[in-house]
Design a protein around this motif. Structure first.
Motif, PDB file in Angstrom:
ATOM      1  N   GLY A  44      11.075  -0.736   5.965  1.00 18.24           N
ATOM      2  CA  GLY A  44      10.924  -0.768   7.419  1.00 18.24           C
ATOM      3  C   GLY A  44      11.383   0.534   8.046  1.00 18.24           C
ATOM      4  O   GLY A  44      10.733   1.061   8.953  1.00 18.24           O
ATOM      5  N   PHE A  45      12.493   1.085   7.537  1.00 20.49           N
ATOM      6  CA  PHE A  45      12.981   2.359   8.079  1.00 20.49           C
ATOM      7  C   PHE A  45      11.974   3.479   7.826  1.00 20.49           C
ATOM      8  O   PHE A  45      11.678   4.285   8.713  1.00 20.49           O
ATOM      9  CB  PHE A  45      14.347   2.715   7.466  1.00 20.49           C
ATOM     10  CG  PHE A  45      14.867   4.058   7.908  1.00 20.49           C
ATOM     11  CD1 PHE A  45      15.288   4.257   9.214  1.00 20.49           C
ATOM     12  CD2 PHE A  45      14.917   5.131   7.025  1.00 20.49           C
ATOM     13  CE1 PHE A  45      15.748   5.488   9.641  1.00 20.49           C
ATOM     14  CE2 PHE A  45      15.382   6.369   7.438  1.00 20.49           C
ATOM     15  CZ  PHE A  45      15.799   6.554   8.745  1.00 20.49           C
ATOM     16  N   GLY A  46      11.412   3.514   6.601  1.00 22.25           N
ATOM     17  CA  GLY A  46      10.401   4.525   6.281  1.00 22.25           C
ATOM     18  C   GLY A  46       9.207   4.425   7.222  1.00 22.25           C
ATOM     19  O   GLY A  46       8.693   5.448   7.712  1.00 22.25           O
ATOM     20  N   ALA A  47       8.790   3.183   7.502  1.00 21.85           N
ATOM     21  CA  ALA A  47       7.660   2.983   8.415  1.00 21.85           C
ATOM     22  C   ALA A  47       8.032   3.420   9.834  1.00 21.85           C
ATOM     23  O   ALA A  47       7.223   4.025  10.545  1.00 21.85           O
ATOM     24  CB  ALA A  47       7.242   1.517   8.410  1.00 21.85           C
ATOM     25  N   LEU A  48       9.277   3.133  10.230  1.00 25.45           N
ATOM     26  CA  LEU A  48       9.740   3.539  11.563  1.00 25.45           C
ATOM     27  C   LEU A  48       9.719   5.064  11.706  1.00 25.45           C
ATOM     28  O   LEU A  48       9.321   5.606  12.744  1.00 25.45           O
ATOM     29  CB  LEU A  48      11.158   3.009  11.803  1.00 25.45           C
ATOM     30  CG  LEU A  48      11.807   3.338  13.148  1.00 25.45           C
ATOM     31  CD1 LEU A  48      11.141   2.572  14.274  1.00 25.45           C
ATOM     32  CD2 LEU A  48      13.298   3.023  13.122  1.00 25.45           C
ATOM     33  N   ALA A  59       3.072   2.920   5.772  1.00 26.08           N
ATOM     34  CA  ALA A  59       2.779   2.841   7.204  1.00 26.08           C
ATOM     35  C   ALA A  59       1.438   3.468   7.535  1.00 26.08           C
ATOM     36  O   ALA A  59       0.777   3.089   8.497  1.00 26.08           O
ATOM     37  CB  ALA A  59       3.896   3.514   8.000  1.00 26.08           C
ATOM     38  N   ASP A  60       1.027   4.434   6.727  1.00 30.30           N
ATOM     39  CA  ASP A  60      -0.234   5.116   6.966  1.00 30.30           C
ATOM     40  C   ASP A  60      -1.391   4.476   6.204  1.00 30.30           C
ATOM     41  O   ASP A  60      -2.543   4.567   6.614  1.00 30.30           O
ATOM     42  CB  ASP A  60      -0.096   6.585   6.517  1.00 30.30           C
ATOM     43  CG  ASP A  60      -0.617   7.523   7.589  1.00 30.30           C
ATOM     44  OD1 ASP A  60      -0.911   7.038   8.693  1.00 30.30           O
ATOM     45  OD2 ASP A  60      -0.717   8.728   7.299  1.00 30.30           O
ATOM     46  N   ALA A  61      -1.064   3.818   5.082  1.00 28.19           N
ATOM     47  CA  ALA A  61      -2.095   3.368   4.153  1.00 28.19           C
ATOM     48  C   ALA A  61      -2.571   1.943   4.420  1.00 28.19           C
ATOM     49  O   ALA A  61      -3.709   1.604   4.129  1.00 28.19           O
ATOM     50  CB  ALA A  61      -1.581   3.480   2.721  1.00 28.19           C
ATOM     51  N   VAL A  62      -1.681   1.115   4.974  1.00 31.97           N
ATOM     52  CA  VAL A  62      -2.047  -0.299   5.171  1.00 31.97           C
ATOM     53  C   VAL A  62      -2.632  -0.484   6.575  1.00 31.97           C
ATOM     54  O   VAL A  62      -2.485   0.383   7.429  1.00 31.97           O
ATOM     55  CB  VAL A  62      -0.825  -1.218   4.978  1.00 31.97           C
ATOM     56  CG1 VAL A  62      -0.320  -1.142   3.560  1.00 31.97           C
ATOM     57  CG2 VAL A  62       0.270  -0.858   5.961  1.00 31.97           C
ATOM     58  N   VAL A  67       7.572  -2.186  10.733  1.00 28.28           N
ATOM     59  CA  VAL A  67       8.478  -1.662  11.759  1.00 28.28           C
ATOM     60  C   VAL A  67       9.332  -2.794  12.341  1.00 28.28           C
ATOM     61  O   VAL A  67      10.514  -2.616  12.628  1.00 28.28           O
ATOM     62  CB  VAL A  67       7.684  -0.940  12.870  1.00 28.28           C
ATOM     63  CG1 VAL A  67       8.610  -0.444  13.961  1.00 28.28           C
ATOM     64  CG2 VAL A  67       6.912   0.234  12.278  1.00 28.28           C
ATOM     65  N   PHE A  68       8.739  -3.967  12.464  1.00 29.48           N
ATOM     66  CA  PHE A  68       9.445  -5.138  13.001  1.00 29.48           C
ATOM     67  C   PHE A  68      10.563  -5.598  12.064  1.00 29.48           C
ATOM     68  O   PHE A  68      11.488  -6.297  12.480  1.00 29.48           O
ATOM     69  CB  PHE A  68       8.438  -6.272  13.236  1.00 29.48           C
ATOM     70  CG  PHE A  68       8.915  -7.334  14.188  1.00 29.48           C
ATOM     71  CD1 PHE A  68       9.366  -7.001  15.452  1.00 29.48           C
ATOM     72  CD2 PHE A  68       8.900  -8.667  13.822  1.00 29.48           C
ATOM     73  CE1 PHE A  68       9.802  -7.979  16.340  1.00 29.48           C
ATOM     74  CE2 PHE A  68       9.327  -9.658  14.708  1.00 29.48           C
ATOM     75  CZ  PHE A  68       9.777  -9.312  15.959  1.00 29.48           C
ATOM     76  N   LEU A  69      10.476  -5.213  10.771  1.00 30.28           N
ATOM     77  CA  LEU A  69      11.528  -5.534   9.804  1.00 30.28           C
ATOM     78  C   LEU A  69      12.895  -5.101  10.307  1.00 30.28           C
ATOM     79  O   LEU A  69      13.896  -5.790  10.089  1.00 30.28           O
ATOM     80  CB  LEU A  69      11.260  -4.775   8.500  1.00 30.28           C
ATOM     81  CG  LEU A  69      10.600  -5.472   7.328  1.00 30.28           C
ATOM     82  CD1 LEU A  69      10.282  -4.464   6.250  1.00 30.28           C
ATOM     83  CD2 LEU A  69      11.526  -6.540   6.784  1.00 30.28           C
ATOM     84  N   ASN A  70      12.956  -3.929  10.984  1.00 26.25           N
ATOM     85  CA  ASN A  70      14.254  -3.372  11.364  1.00 26.25           C
ATOM     86  C   ASN A  70      15.048  -4.295  12.289  1.00 26.25           C
ATOM     87  O   ASN A  70      16.153  -4.704  11.924  1.00 26.25           O
ATOM     88  CB  ASN A  70      14.075  -1.983  11.990  1.00 26.25           C
ATOM     89  CG  ASN A  70      13.525  -0.980  10.979  1.00 26.25           C
ATOM     90  OD1 ASN A  70      14.211  -0.610  10.056  1.00 26.25           O
ATOM     91  ND2 ASN A  70      12.282  -0.580  11.151  1.00 26.25           N
TER      92      ASN A  70
END
Lengths: 244, 112
Positions: free
Chosen positions: A38-42, A167-170, A179-182
């Motif tokens: 989630g942090f990586g996606a954020l 975050a870019d691929a899906v 992102v909501f994971l955080n």
């Protein structure tokens, strides 16, 4: 003489290091890596580079502060605001480090080794060490903690990179979930820690004060909410304790 | 160029503001009682700050979450809490259900 079932022994310190590394794999590793996904996606969705995310996980390794930093950076908060918010967020590491040290001390390691090891003090590894280390021979405790937490740290580095790439691929819907994971992860971590009245009040006051204060000042709202709501909760629970 | 280097400066400051507590904890261990009142206050401030951040991220999100509906985000958060308590504090179940619920609710709106 019967052997105490609660005592464990890996034999040597290097074996305890490997044992700690092995035992870090499990639900805690999965949950922690999930939240770093989630942090990586954020990081990706805040228009930062993967190197920024990896650098943050490498040098800070305390997720709440990392998330606060990325969020504040993306609203353009000044450095002073970022520093105070991260410092207030992570002040909890001080009492954690203080209680952990007597538990892992005992190896004939020089002092600086403890200062290096201190970098990987965080909730998951701390909780495991507080549980397991007292059952180990004293010279294996530091090694067990270093193996356990060091492995978690490496896992979260990989998870940060994977989260960024995902975050870019899906599809955009899945990125939303990442992102909501955080906020969801932290909300649940705190929901399991409601036994102490003062901390429960602090959570409630902070959650109520946070959104309106953000409308008043996107920069300073976190610091102001933390200090006022936290102090109010502390004072109220002290008064309650004194009365009963 | 500064777009690339400026975040590193912020992250160095963040790393410093994080490590200082760990190092101080090592230095002070055995000298100050970690159960003292001062530490209870520190914990309260940290908890309140994080609760404010979580509430802000759910109610006034920035980035891609800003395009989702407030009702969906609140619904997903309540669902995550419900599953978490029903499964007796199973973090993995709560987090999975919460994030999946937001994805499903947002996706569902595109169909109906």
């Amino acid at each position: 003489m019967t052997k105490d079932m609660n005592q464990r022994d890996f034999g040597t310190a290097p074996a305890a290091l490997r044992g700690g590394a092995r035992e870090s794999f499990g639900v805690p590793m999965m949950v922690l890596c999930g939240s770093y996904l989630g942090f990586g996606a954020l990081v990706r969705e805040s228009d930062l580079a993967v190197w920024h995310g990896l650098f943050s996980t490498l040098t800070a390794w305390a997720l709440p502060g990392q998330v606060a930093l990325v969020e504040l950076y993306s609203v353009g908060a000044p450095l002073l605001v970022i520093a105070s918010a991260v410092a207030l967020t992570n002040a909890r590491l001080l009492p954690m480090a203080m209680t952990l040290m007597p538990t892992i001390r005992g190896a004939n390691a020089p002092r600086w080794v403890y200062y290096v090891t201190a970098h990987v003090i965080a909730v998951t590894g701390w909780a495991a060490a507080m549980r397991v280390c007292p059952t180990l021979p004293s010279e294996q405790r530091l090694a067990y903690f270093a193996g356990f937490s060091g492995t978690l740290w490496c896992g979260t580095m990989i998870a940060t990179a994977i989260g960024f790439a995902l975050a870019d691929a899906v599809p955009a819907y899945v990125t939303l979930g990442l992102v909501f994971l955080n906020p969801i992860y932290f909300m649940l971590v705190f929901a399991s820690d409601l036994r102490q009245r003062s901390r429960m009040l602090a959570l409630v006051f902070g959650a109520v004060a946070g959104p309106p204060l953000y409308l008043w000042s996107p920069d300073w709202s976190l610091v102001v909410a933390g200090l006022t709501a936290g102090t109010l909760a502390f004072v109220l629970s002290s008064k309650y304790k004194a009365r009963s | 160029m500064s777009e690339f280097w400026l975040p590193f400066a912020a992250m160095m400051v963040g790393a410093g503001a994080t490590y200082v507590w760990r190092a101080l904890g090592v230095a002070l261990s055995g000298r100050v009682n970690p159960d003292s009142r001062a530490f209870e206050w520190i914990a309260c401030v940290a908890y309140a700050l994080l609760a404010a951040l979580i509430a802000r991220m759910i109610i006034f999100p920035i980035g891609p979450l800003a395009e989702t509906y407030l009702a969906d985000r609140l619904g997903a958060a309540v669902g995550a809490l419900a599953i978490f308590f029903l499964t007796r504090n199973n973090l993995l179940a709560g987090v999975s259900v919460g994030t999946a619920a937001l994805v499903a609710l947002t996706w569902g709106r595109t169909i109906f």
